[in-house]
Design a protein around this motif. Structure first.
Motif, PDB file in Angstrom:
ATOM      1  N   ALA A  33     -35.826 -42.826  20.466  1.00 53.50           N
ATOM      2  CA  ALA A  33     -36.199 -43.008  21.861  1.00 53.50           C
ATOM      3  C   ALA A  33     -35.414 -42.030  22.729  1.00 53.50           C
ATOM      4  CB  ALA A  33     -35.917 -44.437  22.298  1.00 53.50           C
ATOM      5  N   MET A  34     -36.083 -41.527  23.749  1.00 55.22           N
ATOM      6  CA  MET A  34     -35.478 -40.566  24.668  1.00 55.22           C
ATOM      7  C   MET A  34     -35.473 -41.115  26.079  1.00 55.22           C
ATOM      8  SD  MET A  34     -34.620 -37.923  22.858  1.00 55.22           S
ATOM      9  CE  MET A  34     -34.276 -36.744  24.176  1.00 55.22           C
ATOM     10  N   GLY A  35     -34.551 -40.617  26.882  1.00 54.38           N
ATOM     11  CA  GLY A  35     -34.479 -41.047  28.269  1.00 54.38           C
ATOM     12  C   GLY A  35     -34.286 -39.873  29.212  1.00 54.38           C
ATOM     13  N   TRP A  36     -34.756 -40.049  30.418  1.00 55.74           N
ATOM     14  CA  TRP A  36     -34.434 -39.138  31.520  1.00 55.74           C
ATOM     15  C   TRP A  36     -33.427 -39.858  32.412  1.00 55.74           C
ATOM     16  CZ3 TRP A  36     -35.158 -34.130  32.397  1.00 55.74           C
ATOM     17  CH2 TRP A  36     -36.162 -33.462  31.702  1.00 55.74           C
ATOM     18  N   TYR A  37     -32.383 -39.137  32.768  1.00 58.68           N
ATOM     19  CA  TYR A  37     -31.310 -39.663  33.584  1.00 58.68           C
ATOM     20  C   TYR A  37     -31.152 -38.760  34.801  1.00 58.68           C
ATOM     21  CZ  TYR A  37     -30.128 -41.804  29.082  1.00 58.68           C
ATOM     22  OH  TYR A  37     -30.172 -42.500  27.898  1.00 58.68           O
ATOM     23  N   ARG A  38     -30.510 -39.278  35.831  1.00 62.78           N
ATOM     24  CA  ARG A  38     -30.214 -38.441  36.984  1.00 62.78           C
ATOM     25  C   ARG A  38     -28.859 -38.812  37.576  1.00 62.78           C
ATOM     26  NH1 ARG A  38     -34.747 -40.642  41.336  1.00 62.78           N
ATOM     27  NH2 ARG A  38     -33.759 -42.661  41.793  1.00 62.78           N
ATOM     28  N   GLN A  39     -28.268 -37.821  38.204  1.00 56.62           N
ATOM     29  CA  GLN A  39     -26.988 -38.038  38.863  1.00 56.62           C
ATOM     30  C   GLN A  39     -27.003 -37.378  40.222  1.00 56.62           C
ATOM     31  OE1 GLN A  39     -23.486 -36.827  36.644  1.00 56.62           O
ATOM     32  NE2 GLN A  39     -22.222 -38.260  37.803  1.00 56.62           N
ATOM     33  N   ALA A  40     -26.919 -38.193  41.246  1.00 57.43           N
ATOM     34  CA  ALA A  40     -26.870 -37.694  42.613  1.00 57.43           C
ATOM     35  C   ALA A  40     -25.415 -37.457  42.998  1.00 57.43           C
ATOM     36  CB  ALA A  40     -27.517 -38.699  43.552  1.00 57.43           C
ATOM     37  N   PRO A  41     -25.148 -36.617  43.981  1.00 52.54           N
ATOM     38  CA  PRO A  41     -23.772 -36.343  44.401  1.00 52.54           C
ATOM     39  C   PRO A  41     -23.035 -37.619  44.752  1.00 52.54           C
ATOM     40  CG  PRO A  41     -25.266 -34.779  45.405  1.00 52.54           C
ATOM     41  CD  PRO A  41     -26.126 -35.802  44.730  1.00 52.54           C
ATOM     42  N   GLY A  42     -21.861 -37.793  44.174  1.00 55.22           N
ATOM     43  CA  GLY A  42     -21.044 -38.948  44.481  1.00 55.22           C
ATOM     44  C   GLY A  42     -21.483 -40.238  43.831  1.00 55.22           C
ATOM     45  N   LYS A  43     -22.482 -40.166  42.965  1.00 52.93           N
ATOM     46  CA  LYS A  43     -22.987 -41.373  42.303  1.00 52.93           C
ATOM     47  C   LYS A  43     -22.899 -41.243  40.792  1.00 52.93           C
ATOM     48  CE  LYS A  43     -26.171 -42.801  45.947  1.00 52.93           C
ATOM     49  NZ  LYS A  43     -27.553 -43.251  46.242  1.00 52.93           N
ATOM     50  N   GLN A  44     -22.969 -42.383  40.116  1.00 49.73           N
ATOM     51  CA  GLN A  44     -22.952 -42.375  38.660  1.00 49.73           C
ATOM     52  C   GLN A  44     -24.312 -41.955  38.120  1.00 49.73           C
ATOM     53  OE1 GLN A  44     -21.600 -46.282  37.368  1.00 49.73           O
ATOM     54  NE2 GLN A  44     -19.488 -45.558  37.298  1.00 49.73           N
ATOM     55  N   ARG A  45     -24.297 -41.427  36.917  1.00 50.56           N
ATOM     56  CA  ARG A  45     -25.535 -41.080  36.251  1.00 50.56           C
ATOM     57  C   ARG A  45     -26.316 -42.361  35.946  1.00 50.56           C
ATOM     58  NH1 ARG A  45     -24.134 -37.320  31.644  1.00 50.56           N
ATOM     59  NH2 ARG A  45     -23.889 -35.846  33.371  1.00 50.56           N
ATOM     60  N   GLU A  46     -27.620 -42.325  36.186  1.00 51.01           N
ATOM     61  CA  GLU A  46     -28.441 -43.511  35.956  1.00 51.01           C
ATOM     62  C   GLU A  46     -29.674 -43.149  35.135  1.00 51.01           C
ATOM     63  OE1 GLU A  46     -30.312 -45.161  39.433  1.00 51.01           O
ATOM     64  OE2 GLU A  46     -30.821 -43.197  40.260  1.00 51.01           O
ATOM     65  N   LEU A  47     -30.138 -44.131  34.360  1.00 48.53           N
ATOM     66  CA  LEU A  47     -31.348 -43.973  33.575  1.00 48.53           C
ATOM     67  C   LEU A  47     -32.554 -44.218  34.481  1.00 48.53           C
ATOM     68  CD1 LEU A  47     -32.759 -43.719  30.760  1.00 48.53           C
ATOM     69  CD2 LEU A  47     -32.501 -46.199  30.576  1.00 48.53           C
ATOM     70  N   VAL A  48     -33.502 -43.290  34.491  1.00 46.60           N
ATOM     71  CA  VAL A  48     -34.679 -43.491  35.338  1.00 46.60           C
ATOM     72  C   VAL A  48     -35.937 -43.779  34.518  1.00 46.60           C
ATOM     73  CG1 VAL A  48     -33.808 -42.149  37.259  1.00 46.60           C
ATOM     74  CG2 VAL A  48     -35.130 -40.992  35.495  1.00 46.60           C
ATOM     75  N   ALA A  49     -35.999 -43.298  33.281  1.00 48.65           N
ATOM     76  CA  ALA A  49     -37.185 -43.544  32.462  1.00 48.65           C
ATOM     77  C   ALA A  49     -36.833 -43.364  30.989  1.00 48.65           C
ATOM     78  CB  ALA A  49     -38.320 -42.595  32.834  1.00 48.65           C
TER      79      ALA A  49
END
Length: 113
Positions: A33-49
């Motif tokens: 299984a694969m995931g897309w993650y994102r990290q905005a400035p000043g925030k923790q990396r989060e799983l989006v899909a």
């Protein structure tokens, strides 16, 4: 050693669309299984899909706007992002959902007018 290379980011106006791609080297891709993650400035990396063999899941914040898909023949996972909002601005990464490997360089997505 698996390497992940993300691409497709850019600057887009609110309401616009982008399609991200991530190519994974090696033979692990098609069995995991694969995931897309994102990290905005000043925030923790989060799983989006995430996507497994026959199942997809989305964070509430992107549900109905983002679509994850994969092409096992190309060792590639995609993220189609529609109706983009300024709060989607972040660096986007892909990785295995379980047993993560080293993160790639990511691809910057900026949503701004």
């Amino acid at each position: 050693q698996v390497q992940l290379v993300e691409s497709g980011g850019g600057l887009v106006q609110p309401g616009g669309s982008l399609r991200l791609s991530c190519v994974a080297s090696g033979s692990r891709f098609r069995f995991n299984a694969m995931g897309w993650y994102r990290q905005a400035p000043g925030k923790q990396r989060e799983l989006v899909a995430s996507i497994s063999t026959n199942n997809t899941n989305y964070a509430d914040s992107v549900k109905g706007r983002f679509t994850i898909s994969r092409d096992n023949a190309k060792n590639t996972v995609y993220l189609q992002m529609n109706s983009l909002k300024p709060e989607d601005t972040a660096v986007y990464y892909c990785n295995f959902l379980y047993g993560k490997v080293g993160w790639g360089q990511g691809t910057q997505v900026t949503v701004s007018s």
